[in-house]
Scaffold this motif. Structure first.
Motif, mmCIF file in Angstrom:
data_model
loop_
_atom_site.group_PDB
_atom_site.id
_atom_site.type_symbol
_atom_site.label_atom_id
_atom_site.label_comp_id
_atom_site.label_asym_id
_atom_site.label_seq_id
_atom_site.Cartn_x
_atom_site.Cartn_y
_atom_site.Cartn_z
ATOM 1 N N GLU A 73 0.872 -1.186 0.000
ATOM 2 C CA GLU A 73 0.000 0.000 0.000
ATOM 3 C C GLU A 73 0.897 1.221 0.000
ATOM 4 O O GLU A 73 1.757 1.367 0.876
ATOM 5 C CB GLU A 73 -0.889 0.000 1.243
ATOM 6 C CG GLU A 73 -1.767 1.234 1.395
ATOM 7 C CD GLU A 73 -2.815 1.365 0.308
ATOM 8 O OE1 GLU A 73 -3.097 2.503 -0.118
ATOM 9 O OE2 GLU A 73 -3.361 0.338 -0.116
ATOM 10 N N GLY A 74 0.733 2.087 -1.002
ATOM 11 C CA GLY A 74 1.553 3.288 -1.013
ATOM 12 C C GLY A 74 1.520 3.985 -2.347
ATOM 13 O O GLY A 74 0.727 3.651 -3.223
ATOM 14 N N VAL B 200 2.041 -6.863 4.998
ATOM 15 C CA VAL B 200 1.554 -5.638 4.382
ATOM 16 C C VAL B 200 2.750 -4.699 4.380
ATOM 17 O O VAL B 200 3.341 -4.415 5.427
ATOM 18 C CB VAL B 200 0.383 -5.010 5.165
ATOM 19 C CG1 VAL B 200 0.031 -3.640 4.590
ATOM 20 C CG2 VAL B 200 -0.829 -5.931 5.139
ATOM 21 N N TRP C 205 3.843 -1.136 3.979
ATOM 22 C CA TRP C 205 3.221 0.175 4.086
ATOM 23 C C TRP C 205 4.191 1.200 3.524
ATOM 24 O O TRP C 205 5.251 1.442 4.089
ATOM 25 C CB TRP C 205 2.890 0.441 5.561
ATOM 26 C CG TRP C 205 2.060 1.648 5.808
ATOM 27 C CD1 TRP C 205 2.408 2.723 6.567
ATOM 28 C CD2 TRP C 205 0.742 1.910 5.335
ATOM 29 N NE1 TRP C 205 1.391 3.638 6.582
ATOM 30 C CE2 TRP C 205 0.358 3.171 5.836
ATOM 31 C CE3 TRP C 205 -0.137 1.214 4.517
ATOM 32 C CZ2 TRP C 205 -0.879 3.737 5.556
ATOM 33 C CZ3 TRP C 205 -1.376 1.786 4.238
ATOM 34 C CH2 TRP C 205 -1.730 3.024 4.759
ATOM 35 N N CYS D 65 -0.450 2.453 9.932
ATOM 36 C CA CYS D 65 -1.130 1.497 9.052
ATOM 37 C C CYS D 65 -2.572 1.345 9.541
ATOM 38 O O CYS D 65 -2.789 1.033 10.712
ATOM 39 C CB CYS D 65 -0.400 0.162 9.127
ATOM 40 S SG CYS D 65 -1.008 -1.104 8.028
ATOM 41 N N LEU E 91 -5.973 -2.787 7.135
ATOM 42 C CA LEU E 91 -4.909 -3.306 6.291
ATOM 43 C C LEU E 91 -3.916 -4.164 7.066
ATOM 44 O O LEU E 91 -3.008 -4.743 6.494
ATOM 45 C CB LEU E 91 -4.135 -2.166 5.622
ATOM 46 C CG LEU E 91 -4.840 -1.449 4.496
ATOM 47 C CD1 LEU E 91 -3.947 -0.338 3.954
ATOM 48 C CD2 LEU E 91 -5.191 -2.413 3.384
ATOM 49 N N GLN E 92 -4.069 -4.219 8.365
ATOM 50 C CA GLN E 92 -3.083 -4.937 9.164
ATOM 51 C C GLN E 92 -3.112 -6.426 8.839
ATOM 52 O O GLN E 92 -4.106 -7.100 8.999
ATOM 53 C CB GLN E 92 -3.334 -4.724 10.658
ATOM 54 C CG GLN E 92 -2.289 -5.407 11.510
ATOM 55 C CD GLN E 92 -2.605 -5.316 12.975
ATOM 56 O OE1 GLN E 92 -3.731 -5.026 13.357
ATOM 57 N NE2 GLN E 92 -1.612 -5.568 13.802
ATOM 58 N N CYS F 133 2.911 -5.888 9.447
ATOM 59 C CA CYS F 133 2.810 -4.633 8.707
ATOM 60 C C CYS F 133 4.155 -3.933 8.866
ATOM 61 O O CYS F 133 4.550 -3.579 9.980
ATOM 62 C CB CYS F 133 1.668 -3.775 9.249
ATOM 63 S SG CYS F 133 1.296 -2.338 8.214
ATOM 64 N N THR G 58 7.403 -1.298 7.025
ATOM 65 C CA THR G 58 7.695 -0.210 6.092
ATOM 66 C C THR G 58 8.412 -0.757 4.864
ATOM 67 O O THR G 58 8.944 -1.870 4.879
ATOM 68 C CB THR G 58 8.598 0.859 6.733
ATOM 69 O OG1 THR G 58 9.881 0.285 6.985
ATOM 70 C CG2 THR G 58 7.992 1.414 8.012
ATOM 71 N N VAL H 187 5.250 -1.276 11.544
ATOM 72 C CA VAL H 187 4.497 -0.022 11.449
ATOM 73 C C VAL H 187 3.434 -0.016 12.535
ATOM 74 O O VAL H 187 2.746 -1.017 12.759
ATOM 75 C CB VAL H 187 3.821 0.094 10.060
ATOM 76 C CG1 VAL H 187 2.960 1.345 9.966
ATOM 77 C CG2 VAL H 187 4.874 0.090 8.976
ATOM 78 N N VAL I 81 -0.073 0.512 14.166
ATOM 79 C CA VAL I 81 -1.414 0.321 13.600
ATOM 80 C C VAL I 81 -2.348 1.317 14.251
ATOM 81 O O VAL I 81 -2.391 1.437 15.472
ATOM 82 C CB VAL I 81 -1.884 -1.130 13.833
ATOM 83 C CG1 VAL I 81 -3.293 -1.311 13.309
ATOM 84 C CG2 VAL I 81 -0.923 -2.104 13.174
#
Length: 112
Positions: free
Chosen positions: A36-37, A67, A69, A77, A81-82, A86, A88, A109, A111
């Motif tokens: 996701e980004g 995930v 992020w 996050c 989406l967790q 999660c 970076t 990351v 949450v």
């Protein structure tokens, strides 16, 4: 340059061209990631993850293990989406730099 020197040079070039390329290690095999980004980070992370054996899903799926992020600006996050982990995008870069799967903990990351 003499004809003999030229032939010797061509042999060296041909040997270099014909040398087999070693495959990349697959130390991320078995991972399924959703990224996701922003677009450039997603493209780079996708290339690296796939190169090292991970599967990149276009959306979170039940088998997602990570995930990644990678928003344009650092934010927590979202809980939705967790995944199991999660992290970076720096985790992906660290794996690439060390050519191995590095611990996720330092790259976890928060949450929201």
């Amino acid at each position: 340059m003499s004809a003999q020197e030229e032939r010797a040079g061509m042999q060296v070039v041909q040997a270099a061209v014909l040398r087999p390329v070693q495959p990349l290690p697959d130390f991320l095999q078995g991972l399924t990631a959703y990224i996701e980004g922003h677009s450039e980070a997603v493209r780079r992370c996708t290339r690296l993850l796939v190169a090292y054996g991970a599967v990149v899903a276009p959306a979170p799926i039940p088998s997602t293990t990570h995930v990644v992020w990678a928003p344009a600006t650092p934010t927590p996050c979202p809980r939705g989406l967790q995944g199991p982990l999660c992290v970076t995008r720096d985790w992906v870069e660290a794996c690439h730099a060390e050519r191995r799967r590095v611990p996720e903990g330092p790259y976890a990351v928060a949450v929201a």
